[in-house]
Design an enzyme around this catalytic site. Structure first.
Site, short mmCIF file in Angstrom:
data_model
loop_
_atom_site.label_atom_id
_atom_site.label_comp_id
_atom_site.label_asym_id
_atom_site.label_seq_id
_atom_site.Cartn_x
_atom_site.Cartn_y
_atom_site.Cartn_z
N TYR A 92 0.47 -1.29 0.19
CA TYR A 92 -0.17 -0.22 0.46
C TYR A 92 0.53 0.92 -0.20
O TYR A 92 0.58 2.44 0.15
CB TYR A 92 -0.72 -0.12 0.97
CG TYR A 92 -2.39 -1.45 1.23
CD1 TYR A 92 -2.89 -1.51 0.20
CD2 TYR A 92 -1.77 -2.56 2.55
CE1 TYR A 92 -3.73 -2.30 0.47
CE2 TYR A 92 -2.73 -3.36 2.13
CZ TYR A 92 -3.69 -3.73 1.01
OH TYR A 92 -4.76 -4.43 1.36
N ASP A 151 -0.77 -9.55 9.39
CA ASP A 151 -0.07 -10.51 9.14
C ASP A 151 1.39 -10.68 9.25
O ASP A 151 1.61 -11.00 10.23
CB ASP A 151 -0.67 -11.48 7.99
CG ASP A 151 -1.38 -12.60 7.33
OD1 ASP A 151 -1.15 -13.66 8.64
OD2 ASP A 151 -2.22 -12.56 6.87
N TYR A 483 -11.13 0.67 -0.03
CA TYR A 483 -10.62 0.55 1.02
C TYR A 483 -8.92 1.14 1.31
O TYR A 483 -8.95 1.55 2.61
CB TYR A 483 -10.95 -0.82 2.61
CG TYR A 483 -9.91 -1.17 2.66
CD1 TYR A 483 -8.56 -2.56 1.99
CD2 TYR A 483 -9.25 -1.14 4.02
CE1 TYR A 483 -7.74 -3.07 2.54
CE2 TYR A 483 -8.39 -2.10 4.42
CZ TYR A 483 -7.59 -2.99 3.38
OH TYR A 483 -6.56 -3.25 4.32
N ARG A 484 -8.28 0.78 0.46
CA ARG A 484 -7.21 1.29 0.49
C ARG A 484 -6.20 1.23 -0.45
O ARG A 484 -6.60 0.59 -0.93
CB ARG A 484 -6.96 -0.01 2.42
CG ARG A 484 -4.92 0.07 2.62
CD ARG A 484 -4.59 -0.70 3.57
NE ARG A 484 -3.23 -0.55 4.16
CZ ARG A 484 -3.02 -1.40 5.29
NH1 ARG A 484 -3.69 -2.31 5.12
NH2 ARG A 484 -2.03 -0.98 5.61
C1 LIG Z 1 2.50 -10.06 2.88
C2 LIG Z 1 1.70 -8.80 2.62
C3 LIG Z 1 0.58 -9.20 4.04
C4 LIG Z 1 -0.37 -8.10 4.70
N1 LIG Z 1 -0.89 -8.69 6.01
C5 LIG Z 1 -1.53 -7.31 6.45
C6 LIG Z 1 -2.50 -7.40 7.11
O1 LIG Z 1 -2.58 -8.73 7.92
N2 LIG Z 1 -3.10 -6.71 7.27
C7 LIG Z 1 -2.89 -4.87 7.05
O2 LIG Z 1 -3.52 -4.54 7.14
N3 LIG Z 1 -2.33 -5.23 6.55
C8 LIG Z 1 -1.28 -6.08 5.74
N4 LIG Z 1 -0.38 -5.86 4.96
C9 LIG Z 1 0.02 -4.61 5.13
C10 LIG Z 1 1.49 -3.39 5.72
O3 LIG Z 1 2.70 -4.55 6.03
C11 LIG Z 1 0.81 -3.22 7.70
O4 LIG Z 1 -1.11 -3.07 7.04
C12 LIG Z 1 1.57 -2.75 8.00
O5 LIG Z 1 1.14 -2.57 9.46
C13 LIG Z 1 1.66 -1.19 7.73
O6 LIG Z 1 2.72 -0.55 7.87
P1 LIG Z 1 2.63 -0.01 9.43
O7 LIG Z 1 2.52 -0.13 10.43
O8 LIG Z 1 4.49 0.24 9.74
O9 LIG Z 1 2.27 1.38 9.02
P2 LIG Z 1 2.88 2.62 8.94
O10 LIG Z 1 4.04 2.63 7.26
O11 LIG Z 1 4.03 3.09 9.27
O12 LIG Z 1 2.02 3.60 8.38
C14 LIG Z 1 1.06 3.46 7.95
C15 LIG Z 1 0.58 4.96 6.87
O13 LIG Z 1 -0.35 5.82 7.51
C16 LIG Z 1 0.26 7.19 8.54
N5 LIG Z 1 0.73 7.17 9.43
C17 LIG Z 1 1.66 6.51 9.77
N6 LIG Z 1 2.06 7.09 11.16
C18 LIG Z 1 1.31 8.11 10.95
C19 LIG Z 1 1.25 9.17 12.09
N7 LIG Z 1 2.32 8.98 13.19
N8 LIG Z 1 0.50 10.69 12.60
C20 LIG Z 1 -0.35 10.63 10.58
N9 LIG Z 1 -0.17 9.46 9.93
C21 LIG Z 1 0.45 8.23 9.63
C22 LIG Z 1 1.55 7.36 6.60
O14 LIG Z 1 0.14 7.75 5.32
C23 LIG Z 1 1.64 6.37 6.33
O15 LIG Z 1 2.45 5.19 5.26
C24 LIG Z 1 0.35 -6.62 4.84
C25 LIG Z 1 2.08 -6.80 3.55
C26 LIG Z 1 2.16 -7.75 2.97
C27 LIG Z 1 3.67 -7.57 1.92
#
Ligand SMILES: Cc1cc2nc3c(=O)[nH]c(=O)nc-3n(C[C@H](O)[C@H](O)[C@H](O)COP(=O)(O)OP(=O)(O)OC[C@H]3O[C@@H](n4cnc5c(N)ncnc54)[C@H](O)[C@@H]3O)c2cc1C
Length: 538
Positions: A92, A151, A483-484
């Site tokens: 995403y 995940d 949704y995303r």
């Molecule tokens: C194989 C695979 C499986 C996955 N499975 C899932 C799953 O089961 N469920 C799921 O939800 N996702 C999944 N993902 C997507 C992703 O990896 C996860 O959602 C992950 O938790 C998002 O990264 P993060 O928590 O580091 O968020 P970040 O990358 O830190 O944040 C996401 C976005 O939120 C905003 N943001 C972050 N922090 C802040 C802040 N403090 N203030 C304001 N805005 C902010 C930014 O725009 C940022 O780009 C998957 C991805 C892969 C590759």
């Protein structure tokens, strides 16, 4: 390749970096190419092309005060900032900003677990706390609460929730933004605001009552660009006495109607958890015989698919029955679920129940193939993931109704788009008669389609981008929205929510202009551009 924020001269940019260094320490401002490289989206569908979204630098504050200082500098010098928590948003958009030249504000150093309460069941955390950190914190203290994780466990409750991320335990916990309760936000003018009960000094219920009083504004900070979240509360699930799981299979294609209706009932009434539909026939979606059936005009009928499934000796569909609660209660719930399903689906078969009691050892938890269903974060999802020669993937994820009619319609509609684009089933792409939606969202389905991305194949990436744009358009024509989505599709997705001439987007733009007049916070996120950059909308 150095990119600068639009309209900012190199000398002014260097001066801003100097001020950031003074605010957070020189070690925590990253501007060398090899450091900034880490903030590229490794899964980008425009890798190496002009349209790839690239940061100009990154800055990692250690406190709310440092975040405020950065925001004030950025405002003065008109430097756009893109906040990330753990920056693992792969599929995403990864850690990359919407607008090239933006400075990433990386909150990984703000990693305090502020509070976990296992009597009232909530936590308050900073953005740099990962799911693995929070789980460890709870286990080390023997606290009797679960987390709900996506995940990959390397992401963060805050970052994941702020992109409407999802997990796998019972409904109200799987919706991570829905399970949040109160936040602290640094606004574009550098002020700190708290929402919900946190807005009351000395409040005793920050992580427990989400609305506080007056307009509920938290939604603005998810998939939006109105503030930098520096703390967030979440409701947690109390550790249940036991968990029981079994898989139900049903033989016929059209059994999916009754299966979904029954699972909807069992889930929404609070008996079952995530139904995680699958098809034992899914493994045959690349079989030339099935492909030919599916590609014929009008596509395969239910009868033809039943005959094909019978030839393989497999049932058409499966769902997971998952129960959380007292050992005696969930055993009774399982019997109740079986009775309901058998009454409508005489061909239903159930695997023997597997049960685990809590507290449980790591070895006992390891027996379960889906540890996220029992609140255990890991990186197991990457084991054996078939990337083929791809660098990663981007997800197209549309919200469709929780019914078999909608599933069958989506399979056909999206197969038409793929056929027209010449997409064949591969490790990362394909839709067929056994493709099923994800069940993360409590009251709806999400039809998720990954598409591969490459570091060495511009033409293939362009094709993927074209397909996603087409999917967005076709989905909208059927009343389905995403949704995303990664940054480069956010404008198209936001524009598809077009009721009354995009009244929703225009409302968000008015708020943006009022609370962030210099447009420094995450320009373009969620499709919301500040006034001076609206021409960037793609
Ligand atoms: C194989 C695979 C499986 C996955 N499975 C899932 C799953 O089961 N469920 C799921 O939800 N996702 C999944 N993902 C997507 C992703 O990896 C996860 O959602 C992950 O938790 C998002 O990264 P993060 O928590 O580091 O968020 P970040 O990358 O830190 O944040 C996401 C976005 O939120 C905003 N943001 C972050 N922090 C802040 C802040 N403090 N203030 C304001 N805005 C902010 C930014 O725009 C940022 O780009 C998957 C991805 C892969 C590759």
């Amino acid at each position: 390749m150095k990119v600068l924020p639009p309209g900012v001269k190199p000398a002014d940019f260097e001066a801003a970096l100097g001020e950031f260094r003074a605010a957070v320490g020189a070690d925590w401002v990253f501007s060398a190419d090899e450091d900034v490289e880490l903030y590229r989206d490794q899964f980008s569908p425009s890798w190496g092309e002009e349209d790839e979204r690239r940061a100009s630098a990154a800055v990692a504050p250690a406190s709310v005060e440092e975040v405020q200082a950065i925001v004030r500098i950025a405002n003065r010098r008109r430097i756009p900032l893109f906040p990330i928590s753990t920056g693992r948003n792969f599929g995403y958009g990864g850690p990359a900003p919407n607008l090239s030249g933006t400075v990433v504000i990386d909150l990984k150093r703000m990693n305090k677990v502020i509070e976990v309460d296992d009597k009232r069941h909530f936590c308050i955390v900073e953005p740099g706390v990962s799911y693995l950190d929070l789980y460890r914190h709870i286990q080390e203290r023997g606290l009797k609460v679960w987390i709900d994780c996506p995940d990959p466990g390397w992401g963060s409750p805050v970052g994941n929730a702020l992109d409407h991320g999802v997990g796998y335990t019972p409904g109200i916990h799987r919706d991570h933004f829905g399970a949040h309760c109160g936040m602290e936000v640094v606004l574009a003018n550098g002020e700190v605001m708290r929402t919900g009960m946190g807005a009351m000094p000395g409040s005793k219920t920050w992580g427990e009552y989400r609305y506080g009083y007056g307009p509920y504004v938290d939604g603005l900070f998810a998939q939006g660009n109105f503030g930098i979240v520096t703390k967030m509360g979440f409701w947690l699930m109390p550790e249940p006495e036991a968990y029981l799981t079994s898989t139900v299979t049903v033989p016929r294609h059209d059994d999916l109607h009754a299966l979904i209706e029954e699972m909807n009932y069992l889930e929404h009434v609070g008996v079952c958890g995530d139904p995680s539909y699958a098809s034992p026939m899914g493994r045959y979606q690349r079989d030339p015989q099935l492909v030919a059936l599916w590609k014929k005009p009008g596509r395969a009928s239910a009868e033809e698919l039943d005959a094909y499934a019978a030839s393989k000796g497999l049932p058409s569909w499966s769902a997971r029955l998952q129960f959380y609660g007292s050992a005696a209660g969930i055993a009774a719930d399982f019997e109740y679920a079986k009775a309901r399903l058998r009454a409508r689906l005489p061909g239903a078969q159930f695997t023997p129940a597997e049960t685990i009691r809590f507290p449980a050892s790591d070895a006992e938890k390891d027996r379960f193939d889906r540890k996220v269903a029992i609140g255990v974060p890991s990186l197991e999802v990457f084991t054996g993931m078939a990337l083929a020669d791809a660098a990663g993937h981007v997800y197209f994820t549309s919200v469709i109704p929780k019914s078999a009619e909608a599933v069958f319609e989506a399979q056909r509609v999206y197969s038409d788009v793929y056929d027209e684009a010449g997409v064949q089933f591969s490790g990362l792409a394909g839709v067929g008669p056994y493709s099923l939606p994800a069940t993360w969202a409590y009251h709806t389905f999400i039809f998720r389609m990954p598409l591969p991305t490459f570091h060495d194949d511009v033409a293939a990436n362009r094709k993927v981008r074209g397909i996603i744009h087409k999917l967005v358009e076709v989905a909208a024509a059927h009343g389905w929205g995403e949704y995303r989505t990664p940054a480069m599709f956010q404008d198209a997705v936001a524009m598809a929510y077009s009721f009354n001439n995009n009244a929703l987007l225009h409302f968000c733009e008015q708020i943006k202009d009022a609370v962030d007049p210099n447009g420094i916070l995450a320009p373009g996120r969620g499709g919301v551009w500040p006034k001076h950059l609206r021409k960037e909308r793609k």
